[in-house]
Design a protein around this motif. Sequence first.
Motif, PDB file in Angstrom:
ATOM      1  N   VAL A 131       0.851  -1.207   0.000  1.00 31.61           N
ATOM      2  CA  VAL A 131       0.000   0.000   0.000  1.00 31.61           C
ATOM      3  C   VAL A 131       0.879   1.247   0.000  1.00 31.61           C
ATOM      4  O   VAL A 131       2.050   1.195   0.360  1.00 31.61           O
ATOM      5  N   TRP A 132       0.287   2.379  -0.389  1.00 32.87           N
ATOM      6  CA  TRP A 132       1.042   3.641  -0.357  1.00 32.87           C
ATOM      7  C   TRP A 132       1.278   4.023   1.097  1.00 32.87           C
ATOM      8  O   TRP A 132       0.320   4.205   1.845  1.00 32.87           O
ATOM      9  N   PRO A 133       2.539   4.193   1.506  1.00 32.04           N
ATOM     10  CA  PRO A 133       2.804   4.447   2.933  1.00 32.04           C
ATOM     11  C   PRO A 133       2.327   5.819   3.398  1.00 32.04           C
ATOM     12  O   PRO A 133       2.029   6.007   4.569  1.00 32.04           O
ATOM     13  N   HIS A 134       2.239   6.786   2.459  1.00 24.63           N
ATOM     14  CA  HIS A 134       1.903   8.152   2.881  1.00 24.63           C
ATOM     15  C   HIS A 134       0.403   8.432   2.823  1.00 24.63           C
ATOM     16  O   HIS A 134      -0.033   9.515   3.156  1.00 24.63           O
ATOM     17  N   LEU A 135      -0.376   7.452   2.364  1.00 20.40           N
ATOM     18  CA  LEU A 135      -1.829   7.663   2.283  1.00 20.40           C
ATOM     19  C   LEU A 135      -2.534   6.865   3.371  1.00 20.40           C
ATOM     20  O   LEU A 135      -2.102   5.761   3.715  1.00 20.40           O
ATOM     21  N   SER A 136      -3.631   7.440   3.862  1.00 14.53           N
ATOM     22  CA  SER A 136      -4.427   6.726   4.870  1.00 14.53           C
ATOM     23  C   SER A 136      -5.061   5.494   4.215  1.00 14.53           C
ATOM     24  O   SER A 136      -5.066   5.360   2.977  1.00 14.53           O
ATOM     25  N   VAL A 137      -5.605   4.631   5.041  1.00 10.67           N
ATOM     26  CA  VAL A 137      -6.302   3.440   4.544  1.00 10.67           C
ATOM     27  C   VAL A 137      -7.383   3.863   3.542  1.00 10.67           C
ATOM     28  O   VAL A 137      -7.491   3.319   2.438  1.00 10.67           O
ATOM     29  N   TRP A 138      -8.153   4.868   3.943  1.00 11.54           N
ATOM     30  CA  TRP A 138      -9.257   5.315   3.085  1.00 11.54           C
ATOM     31  C   TRP A 138      -8.734   5.816   1.725  1.00 11.54           C
ATOM     32  O   TRP A 138      -9.228   5.432   0.671  1.00 11.54           O
ATOM     33  N   ASP A 139      -7.680   6.648   1.779  1.00  6.50           N
ATOM     34  CA  ASP A 139      -7.152   7.205   0.529  1.00  6.50           C
ATOM     35  C   ASP A 139      -6.506   6.128  -0.336  1.00  6.50           C
ATOM     36  O   ASP A 139      -6.554   6.186  -1.561  1.00  6.50           O
ATOM     37  N   ASN A 140      -5.904   5.135   0.318  1.00  2.00           N
ATOM     38  CA  ASN A 140      -5.346   4.025  -0.448  1.00  2.00           C
ATOM     39  C   ASN A 140      -6.426   3.320  -1.263  1.00  2.00           C
ATOM     40  O   ASN A 140      -6.245   3.024  -2.443  1.00  2.00           O
ATOM     41  N   VAL A 141      -7.544   3.061  -0.600  1.00  2.00           N
ATOM     42  CA  VAL A 141      -8.602   2.300  -1.271  1.00  2.00           C
ATOM     43  C   VAL A 141      -9.304   3.156  -2.329  1.00  2.00           C
ATOM     44  O   VAL A 141      -9.705   2.655  -3.378  1.00  2.00           O
ATOM     45  N   CYS A 142      -9.399   4.476  -2.056  1.00  2.66           N
ATOM     46  CA  CYS A 142     -10.073   5.360  -3.025  1.00  2.66           C
ATOM     47  C   CYS A 142      -9.189   5.683  -4.230  1.00  2.66           C
ATOM     48  O   CYS A 142      -9.697   6.103  -5.275  1.00  2.66           O
ATOM     49  N   TYR A 143      -7.883   5.490  -4.076  1.00  5.13           N
ATOM     50  CA  TYR A 143      -6.939   5.928  -5.109  1.00  5.13           C
ATOM     51  C   TYR A 143      -7.291   5.456  -6.523  1.00  5.13           C
ATOM     52  O   TYR A 143      -7.432   6.265  -7.450  1.00  5.13           O
ATOM     53  N   PRO A 144      -7.490   4.153  -6.730  1.00  7.70           N
ATOM     54  CA  PRO A 144      -7.800   3.725  -8.108  1.00  7.70           C
ATOM     55  C   PRO A 144      -9.133   4.275  -8.605  1.00  7.70           C
ATOM     56  O   PRO A 144      -9.286   4.533  -9.812  1.00  7.70           O
ATOM     57  N   LEU A 145     -10.065   4.499  -7.701  1.00 10.42           N
ATOM     58  CA  LEU A 145     -11.372   5.016  -8.121  1.00 10.42           C
ATOM     59  C   LEU A 145     -11.250   6.483  -8.545  1.00 10.42           C
ATOM     60  O   LEU A 145     -11.867   6.925  -9.516  1.00 10.42           O
ATOM     61  N   LYS A 146     -10.418   7.234  -7.791  1.00 17.68           N
ATOM     62  CA  LYS A 146     -10.181   8.639  -8.152  1.00 17.68           C
ATOM     63  C   LYS A 146      -9.536   8.715  -9.520  1.00 17.68           C
ATOM     64  O   LYS A 146      -9.908   9.535 -10.346  1.00 17.68           O
ATOM     65  N   ARG A 147      -8.574   7.840  -9.736  1.00 12.96           N
ATOM     66  CA  ARG A 147      -7.883   7.833 -11.042  1.00 12.96           C
ATOM     67  C   ARG A 147      -8.857   7.588 -12.176  1.00 12.96           C
ATOM     68  O   ARG A 147      -8.694   8.103 -13.268  1.00 12.96           O
ATOM     69  N   HIS A 148      -9.856   6.769 -11.886  1.00 16.74           N
ATOM     70  CA  HIS A 148     -10.843   6.483 -12.926  1.00 16.74           C
ATOM     71  C   HIS A 148     -12.018   7.457 -12.899  1.00 16.74           C
ATOM     72  O   HIS A 148     -13.036   7.226 -13.550  1.00 16.74           O
ATOM     73  N   LYS A 149     -11.859   8.512 -12.117  1.00 17.29           N
ATOM     74  CA  LYS A 149     -12.866   9.576 -12.049  1.00 17.29           C
ATOM     75  C   LYS A 149     -14.279   9.047 -11.755  1.00 17.29           C
ATOM     76  O   LYS A 149     -15.267   9.462 -12.365  1.00 17.29           O
ATOM     77  N   VAL A 150     -14.315   8.133 -10.809  1.00 17.02           N
ATOM     78  CA  VAL A 150     -15.613   7.601 -10.360  1.00 17.02           C
ATOM     79  C   VAL A 150     -16.273   8.697  -9.509  1.00 17.02           C
ATOM     80  O   VAL A 150     -15.608   9.304  -8.658  1.00 17.02           O
ATOM     81  N   PRO A 151     -17.573   8.983  -9.722  1.00 19.38           N
ATOM     82  CA  PRO A 151     -18.246  10.034  -8.940  1.00 19.38           C
ATOM     83  C   PRO A 151     -18.117   9.774  -7.430  1.00 19.38           C
ATOM     84  O   PRO A 151     -18.103   8.615  -6.998  1.00 19.38           O
ATOM     85  N   LYS A 152     -18.034  10.875  -6.653  1.00 21.05           N
ATOM     86  CA  LYS A 152     -17.701  10.787  -5.229  1.00 21.05           C
ATOM     87  C   LYS A 152     -18.618   9.828  -4.451  1.00 21.05           C
ATOM     88  O   LYS A 152     -18.136   8.981  -3.682  1.00 21.05           O
ATOM     89  N   ALA A 153     -19.918   9.967  -4.658  1.00 24.18           N
ATOM     90  CA  ALA A 153     -20.849   9.147  -3.872  1.00 24.18           C
ATOM     91  C   ALA A 153     -20.620   7.661  -4.146  1.00 24.18           C
ATOM     92  O   ALA A 153     -20.598   6.833  -3.226  1.00 24.18           O
ATOM     93  N   GLU A 154     -20.408   7.319  -5.400  1.00 27.47           N
ATOM     94  CA  GLU A 154     -20.193   5.911  -5.741  1.00 27.47           C
ATOM     95  C   GLU A 154     -18.846   5.432  -5.205  1.00 27.47           C
ATOM     96  O   GLU A 154     -18.712   4.316  -4.692  1.00 27.47           O
ATOM     97  N   MET A 155     -17.855   6.317  -5.295  1.00 23.69           N
ATOM     98  CA  MET A 155     -16.520   5.977  -4.792  1.00 23.69           C
ATOM     99  C   MET A 155     -16.599   5.628  -3.302  1.00 23.69           C
ATOM    100  O   MET A 155     -16.073   4.614  -2.849  1.00 23.69           O
ATOM    101  N   GLU A 156     -17.304   6.465  -2.557  1.00 24.00           N
ATOM    102  CA  GLU A 156     -17.386   6.248  -1.112  1.00 24.00           C
ATOM    103  C   GLU A 156     -18.106   4.948  -0.796  1.00 24.00           C
ATOM    104  O   GLU A 156     -17.719   4.202   0.093  1.00 24.00           O
ATOM    105  N   LYS A 157     -19.111   4.662  -1.581  1.00 29.43           N
ATOM    106  CA  LYS A 157     -19.872   3.431  -1.356  1.00 29.43           C
ATOM    107  C   LYS A 157     -18.996   2.205  -1.639  1.00 29.43           C
ATOM    108  O   LYS A 157     -18.936   1.264  -0.838  1.00 29.43           O
ATOM    109  N   ARG A 158     -18.274   2.262  -2.744  1.00 26.49           N
ATOM    110  CA  ARG A 158     -17.454   1.100  -3.118  1.00 26.49           C
ATOM    111  C   ARG A 158     -16.271   0.901  -2.175  1.00 26.49           C
ATOM    112  O   ARG A 158     -15.937  -0.224  -1.801  1.00 26.49           O
ATOM    113  N   ALA A 159     -15.660   2.018  -1.752  1.00 25.64           N
ATOM    114  CA  ALA A 159     -14.513   1.907  -0.848  1.00 25.64           C
ATOM    115  C   ALA A 159     -14.962   1.338   0.506  1.00 25.64           C
ATOM    116  O   ALA A 159     -14.308   0.457   1.071  1.00 25.64           O
ATOM    117  N   ALA A 160     -16.109   1.850   0.996  1.00 27.82           N
ATOM    118  CA  ALA A 160     -16.602   1.374   2.292  1.00 27.82           C
ATOM    119  C   ALA A 160     -16.941  -0.109   2.208  1.00 27.82           C
ATOM    120  O   ALA A 160     -16.638  -0.894   3.126  1.00 27.82           O
TER     121      ALA A 160
END
Length: 359
Positions: free
Chosen positions: A92-121
């Motif tokens: 995992v990325w050492p400088h990112l929190s658990v949450w940011d680590n999991v959201c990272y690929p979704l952000k890269r793929h520009k997944v809308p915020k609400a869906e990103m949060e649902k999938r990461a959780a």
Amino acid sequence: MAGVRFENITCRYGNHVVLKNFSLEVKESEIMGIVGPSGCGKTTLMRALCGFMKPETGNIYLDNRLVYSASKRVNIAPELRGIGVVFQDYAVWPHLSVWDNVCYPLKRHKVPKAEMEKRAAHALEQVHMTGYEKHLPSQLSGGQQQRVAIARALVSSDELIVLDEPITNLDAKLREEMLAEIQRIQKDIGTTIIYITHDQAAALRLCDNIAVMAPDGHICQIGVDEDIIRRPADRFVFTFVGVSNFIPVICRSGKVFTENGEYPVDTALSDMQEGGRYDLGVRPMDIVFDEKSELKVTIKSVTFLGDQYDYFVDFNGQELRIECNALDALSHRVYEEGEKIGVKFLNVRYYPREEGTAS
Ligand SMILES: Nc1ncnc2c1ncn2[C@@H]1O[C@H](COP(=O)(O)OP(=O)(O)OP(=O)(O)O)[C@@H](O)[C@H]1O
Ligand SMILES: [Mg+2]
């Protein structure tokens, strides 16, 4: 879902050729296990698949999409291949929190915020890491970091997930839970999964098909678990997958004898040569006690392991291991050190004698 095809790929580090004209097909929606000894090229293969290494020759297809071709100069960037991956050495990325680590690929793929949060959780829930969202990797145990890496791979792709030794740091119970979770995801979503491991028990438990790689990187056998265990293609597979006994034998008058044995252990197979020397391979669970048999072993030690008894015995001066299911053992008798008892060998395999390898 993405099937994968490697066609004649060759990978080397400097002068060291690790994979040579390597081909393998993973069908859509299957869980393919890849097992092989340390250093045989498993991680190298995954680097090539994910786009972190350029093979010298060959093609790689995801579904029917050519993602790499040495001759056609095709090399799709890693982030465009759509593979969720857990690498063995890089979790995992050492400088990112658990949450940011999991959201990272979704952000890269520009997944809308609400869906990103649902999938990461949901992914964190699947790996039992809910509540750790704000932690940094340095505040987690090795096993917890691996679980975050699995969660990140789960959100990265519904198509293809590559797991390289993903659960080595987990205790037995969590390992079991992660395997069940991976299996469930595969069933629900139909994701294609490539699962790389030294842990043959995990591979046997999880995978539809298993490819066994030899130390030189070639594939010795691909098959379902039963093929690999019951019909190993060669001596390497027999030895690598599970515990094995090898007994030096010789073929005489159509029968198979140990070198100094008075009674035959078997009838010779039609392709065995008179006077030929072989190694008889037999699994510990395929040596069964039979008081009427002329083939005698002497018990050297016995250990109770909960669901089985493990015996070490002497057979004509050679040590063999015998596993006996505890229920079977109790329905007869548990033998004691020093006792001499008859045995039968079931499901034996013969391999041409390799001097110095029989044990
Ligand atoms: N970056 C590198 N530079 C040079 N040689 C490398 C490099 N990475 C791996 N190798 C060598 O390539 C061979 C295959 O390595 P690889 O990591 O693919 O093995 P593996 O099957 O994944 O082993 P393990 O089960 O231990 O993870 C090894 O002999 C290794 O020493
Ligand atoms: Mg590796």
